[in-house]
Design a protein around this motif. Structure first.
Motif, short mmCIF file in Angstrom:
data_model
loop_
_atom_site.label_atom_id
_atom_site.label_comp_id
_atom_site.label_asym_id
_atom_site.label_seq_id
_atom_site.Cartn_x
_atom_site.Cartn_y
_atom_site.Cartn_z
N ASP A 255 0.85 -1.19 0.00
CA ASP A 255 0.00 0.00 0.00
C ASP A 255 0.89 1.24 0.00
OD1 ASP A 255 -2.40 1.57 0.33
OD2 ASP A 255 -1.74 1.90 2.39
N THR A 256 0.86 2.00 -1.08
CA THR A 256 1.67 3.22 -1.19
C THR A 256 0.89 4.47 -0.85
OG1 THR A 256 1.11 3.35 -3.56
CG2 THR A 256 3.12 2.16 -2.95
N GLY A 257 -0.33 4.34 -0.36
CA GLY A 257 -1.13 5.49 0.02
C GLY A 257 -1.85 6.15 -1.13
N THR A 258 -1.81 5.58 -2.33
CA THR A 258 -2.49 6.18 -3.48
C THR A 258 -3.95 5.77 -3.56
OG1 THR A 258 -1.73 4.35 -4.87
CG2 THR A 258 -0.35 6.32 -4.78
N GLU A 259 -4.34 4.72 -2.83
CA GLU A 259 -5.73 4.26 -2.80
C GLU A 259 -6.31 4.53 -1.41
OE1 GLU A 259 -5.62 0.46 -5.86
OE2 GLU A 259 -5.22 0.14 -3.75
N THR A 260 -7.61 4.64 -1.37
CA THR A 260 -8.27 4.79 -0.08
C THR A 260 -8.21 3.47 0.68
OG1 THR A 260 -10.44 4.17 -0.95
CG2 THR A 260 -9.81 6.52 -1.05
N VAL A 261 -8.34 3.57 1.98
CA VAL A 261 -8.30 2.36 2.81
C VAL A 261 -9.48 1.46 2.49
CG1 VAL A 261 -8.21 1.51 5.18
CG2 VAL A 261 -7.10 3.66 4.60
N ALA A 262 -10.61 2.03 2.13
CA ALA A 262 -11.78 1.21 1.78
C ALA A 262 -11.51 0.37 0.54
CB ALA A 262 -12.99 2.12 1.57
N VAL A 263 -10.78 0.93 -0.42
CA VAL A 263 -10.44 0.17 -1.63
C VAL A 263 -9.51 -0.98 -1.29
CG1 VAL A 263 -9.30 0.30 -3.87
CG2 VAL A 263 -10.83 2.13 -3.16
N VAL A 264 -8.56 -0.73 -0.42
CA VAL A 264 -7.65 -1.80 0.00
C VAL A 264 -8.40 -2.88 0.78
CG1 VAL A 264 -5.55 -2.32 1.30
CG2 VAL A 264 -5.73 -0.18 0.05
#
Length: 500
Positions: A255-264
């Motif tokens: 996780d590089t922080g480019t996606e929201t936590v909900a997507v992850v």
């Protein structure tokens, strides 16, 4: 000195190692290839020579940089703090593709743009000859470097942090062909590995580059070659059954922080669908089906309860955001990693619960900085459901301290403690048991519970014999008294009769 075929002067071992590494990574920089294949070298000149010769033969090509040229580095809220200088060959000493040269609060992006290399179709065929035969080769990743390939670089850095490449030690025999050993998985000798790691100042790692696979699709339905839509695609898969603890199947998400936590978090529902998929493995002619998890037909089983683990490595943001994202992901995935509470005691006392993890996904999380510093076997992991601080080692994070096995062990310990208590009480009671004054034997429970007042110091048998002897003595005395009482009367009766 170069030759006519390889004017850059690269060696055959160097070119093979670069091909094998790119066969797994798909895209990488010369700096990362140097960290992996030649960590003991002074610089990456040998790797650059190998890339130049491979490019001449049409096996590799570069079509971009880690950051497009002319683009300024993104502004940060915290000033970058230069990292301390590292000795030559230490892969963590230079600025890596995700910011290994800045402090934790300065983010994880690289300041210097580096050329990104990838394989051509001919290079993929050449790399397939160096990797294990069952390895599925992906595409060429064409155009990945045009936008910086930030996520791919983060995945590469994560794999490097897992492997912890180290230079060869003088007292450890190594093949001249390099650390990839012709692309075959290396057996991990934990003692030798730890000795070399301590000498190079790095923690122990796990596996080799051949233990990893990228561009893997886990089909929820369909086949591996034709998966259904919605199948999970982990960033990397580690197969290292020779390590301790064994990792025959570990999915890694970066996780590089480019996606929201909900997507992850939504990815874990896809993982659970894949892990729940079953197939029939009943022998031909058997009517009753034998359903087994589909993933066990692709990977070995570790023997641990539940689904295979999934590791999430966070990077790309500041330390406060890293902590927040880890906590948020744990809350959003609670239904996937939490075990089902079971109370087998029912109405019995005391109440004792355990957690059923048969349908749970062990989710372990860490940061790239911790993984680099301590290695995958160090105290860097937080297993959701375990206390967040302090961090645990990999073995402790994968363990289930409150599962059914732990419940059975608790019951066994309680039963053993109860048996020991009863034996101690029995020994103390036996020490107090009276001894018969007649025969020297200890009293029975019946004799001890209902003592005879006439013979309190005799056992049941001796008391019975004493009672019989006393009864016989009393009868004899009565008979003698009766006989003595009858003799005078008889003599008087006869005398009166004669007188008459």
């Amino acid at each position: 000195m170069g030759s006519r075929l390889n004017p850059a002067g690269s060696t055959a071992a160097g070119r093979e190692d670069v091909l094998a590494a790119l066969g797994v990574w798909r895209v990488a920089t010369a700096h990362q290839l140097w960290q992996l294949t030649r960590p003991g070298s002074r610089d990456n000149k040998g790797v650059r020579n190998a890339l130049s010769d491979l490019q001449r033969h049409g096996l590799v090509v570069s079509d971009g940089f880690t950051r497009p040229r002319g683009q300024k580095p993104p502004r940060r809220r915290h000033a970058a703090v230069p990292a301390p200088a590292a000795p030559p060959g230490a892969w963590g000493g230079s600025q890596a593709a995700t910011g290994g040269g800045t402090a934790a609060g300065a983010g994880n992006r690289e300041e210097k743009a580096r050329k990104v290399w990838r394989l051509t179709p001919a290079g993929i065929e050449a790399a397939a000859q160096l990797l294990p035969p069952e390895r599925t080769m992906g595409g060429t990743a064409r155009g990945a470097g045009r936008h910086g390939a930030g996520h791919a670089m983060a995945v590469n850095e994560t794999i490097l942090a897992f492997i912890q490449p180290r230079p060869a030690a003088e007292d450890v025999d190594q093949d001249e062909d390099g650390p990839l050993d012709q692309g075959l998985p290396l057996p991990v000798d934990q003692e030798v590995h730890g000795r070399v790691a301590s000498r190079s100042g790095r923690p122990a790692g796990v596996g080799s580059i051949a233990s990893w696979t990228t561009e893997v699709v886990l089909p929820v339905t369909g086949s591996v070659s034709a998966p259904a839509k919605g199948s999970p695609r982990p960033d990397a898969v580690l197969v290292a059954p020779e390590t301790e603890p064994a990792l025959p199947f570990l999915c890694v998400e970066v996780d590089t922080g480019t996606e929201t936590v909900a997507v992850v978090a939504a990815k874990f529902e896809r993982y659970r669908r894949f892990f729940r998929r079953t197939v029939n493995e009943a022998p031909p002619g058997q009517r009753r089906p034998k359903l087994v998890p589909f993933w066990r037909t692709l990977y070995a089983d570790s023997g641990r309860e539940g689904h295979p683990p999934v590791a999430v490595v966070f990077t790309g943001v500041g330390p406060r955001s890293l902590a927040t994202r880890q906590e948020q992901l744990g809350e959003l995935t609670r239904t996937h990693w939490a075990g089902q509470a079971v109370d087998p005691s029912l109405w019995r006392q005391p109440k004792d619960w355990y957690s059923d993890y048969s349908d749970a996904i062990p989710i372990i999380v860490t940061t790239l900085d911790l993984l680099r510093e301590h290695g995958p076997l160090g105290p860097v992991w937080w297993r959701y459901g375990h206390p967040g601080e302090p961090r645990e080692t990999l073995a402790d994070a994968l363990a289930n301290p409150d599962d059914e096995q732990a419940y059975s062990e608790r019951r066994q310990r309680r039963a053993e403690a109860e048996d020991a208590r009863r034996r101690a009480e029995e020994d103390a009671r036996e020490a107090r048991r009276p001894v018969c004054a007649g025969c020297g034997e200890r009293f029975s429970d019946t004799r001890w519970s209902w003592p005879d007042d006439a013979y309190p110091d005799l056992c049941q048998r001796c008391a019975t014999e004493a009672q019989q002897a006393e009864a016989e003595r009393c009868r004899a005395e009565e008979d003698a008294a009766a006989q003595a009482a009858q003799e005078p009367g008889r003599r008087g009766f006869l005398g009166r009769r004669r007188r008459g």
